[in-house]
Scaffold this active site. Structure first.
Site, mmCIF file in Angstrom:
data_model
loop_
_atom_site.group_PDB
_atom_site.id
_atom_site.type_symbol
_atom_site.label_atom_id
_atom_site.label_comp_id
_atom_site.label_asym_id
_atom_site.label_seq_id
_atom_site.Cartn_x
_atom_site.Cartn_y
_atom_site.Cartn_z
ATOM 1 N N GLY A 101 54.067 -23.782 -48.638
ATOM 2 C CA GLY A 101 55.426 -24.298 -48.473
ATOM 3 C C GLY A 101 55.806 -24.394 -47.009
ATOM 4 O O GLY A 101 54.948 -24.447 -46.130
ATOM 5 N N CYS A 102 57.091 -24.416 -46.743
ATOM 6 C CA CYS A 102 57.575 -24.514 -45.368
ATOM 7 C C CYS A 102 56.989 -23.384 -44.526
ATOM 8 O O CYS A 102 57.032 -22.214 -44.907
ATOM 9 C CB CYS A 102 59.099 -24.432 -45.355
ATOM 10 S SG CYS A 102 59.812 -24.465 -43.698
ATOM 11 N N PHE A 103 56.448 -23.750 -43.366
ATOM 12 C CA PHE A 103 55.764 -22.733 -42.552
ATOM 13 C C PHE A 103 56.694 -21.725 -41.906
ATOM 14 O O PHE A 103 56.256 -20.680 -41.452
ATOM 15 C CB PHE A 103 54.840 -23.353 -41.504
ATOM 16 C CG PHE A 103 55.345 -24.561 -40.761
ATOM 17 C CD1 PHE A 103 56.687 -24.793 -40.514
ATOM 18 C CD2 PHE A 103 54.434 -25.502 -40.275
ATOM 19 C CE1 PHE A 103 57.122 -25.900 -39.808
ATOM 20 C CE2 PHE A 103 54.851 -26.616 -39.566
ATOM 21 C CZ PHE A 103 56.197 -26.820 -39.341
#
Length: 236
Positions: free
Chosen positions: A58-60
């Site tokens: 997902g979003c880092f």
């Protein structure tokens, strides 16, 4: 206005601008809950003082933030993996057409924290490994769950651990995490580095990512470090 102040202002501008460009989109799903899971049965032996592993979940921002708070981690850098160097820019990756996944390159001391322990933390608190091509409010192949492997032993540990968790039905759904060969890692833009630490009141961080840090602290107290290891501080 000093150069230092200008840089901070520019970073703040970019941080606000990316609200509509992937990470930071308005939440349409609830924040992910942590899942208490068993440790891997098969793990690496600490043979050296430095090893690198790449995680996509997902979003880092949140994945980086979690690993920055893990003891034994020397650095955790947000970036892109799975695609070509020519398309490793945030705006391009956000189209979902590049083959890249938002990823975090973790450099760690395997004598202090094993690869298996990092996997346990990754599957337990950093993301939900049963979500296919989305994570929380973020959708697209760039948010897929993946492990980019360059060491044969890492592949052995990862595949055995996923099989163990699936067999035990630890999660309600099968794990969709892909164990993929490493083809390159490209660090993300500076304004993405240390985003969780630098923007603790940002709504997306408050809703989606700060709970991950609290879960890490509660579920893995022996592995939690209060002060995160930061990318920008390391660069001076």
């Amino acid at each position: 206005m000093s150069i230092r102040t200008s840089s901070k202002a520019l970073a703040a501008f970019f941080a606000t601008a990316i609200l509509s460009l992937g990470c930071g989109t308005v939440a349409s799903r609830a924040a992910e809950d942590a899942v208490v899971i068993p440790a891997p049965t098969i793990d690496e032996a600490g043979k050296s003082s430095t090893e690198t592993a790449i995680f996509a979940g997902g979003c880092f921002w949140g994945v980086q933030g979690v690993f920055q708070h893990v003891k034994g981690v020397k650095s955790a850098v947000s970036g892109y993996a799975g695609g070509e160097a020519s398309t490793a820019q945030y705006e391009t990756v956000s189209t979902g057409t590049t083959g890249h996944a938002e990823s975090v390159q973790v450099t760690f001391n395997p004598r202090e924290v094993s690869y298996g322990k990092l996997l346990q933390i990754f599957f337990s608190v950093a993301h939900n490994p049963t979500q296919l091509n989305f994570q929380g409010p973020d959708e697209g192949t760039q948010y897929r769950s993946a492990l980019f492997i360059s060491e044969p032993e890492q592949r052995k540990v990862a595949e055995a651990y996923i099989a163990k968790l699936d067999k035990a039905h630890v999660f309600k759904q099968p794990i969709v995490t892909k164990v993929t060969d490493y083809t390159g890692f490209y660090p993300a833009e500076q304004y993405h580095q240390d985003f969780l630490t630098l923007n603790p009141s940002y709504p997306y961080i408050v809703y989606n990512d700060l709970p991950k840090i609290e879960n890490l602290k509660q579920i893995f107290p022996a592995d939690y470090r209060k002060d995160p290891v930061l990318v920008l501080k390391a660069k001076g």
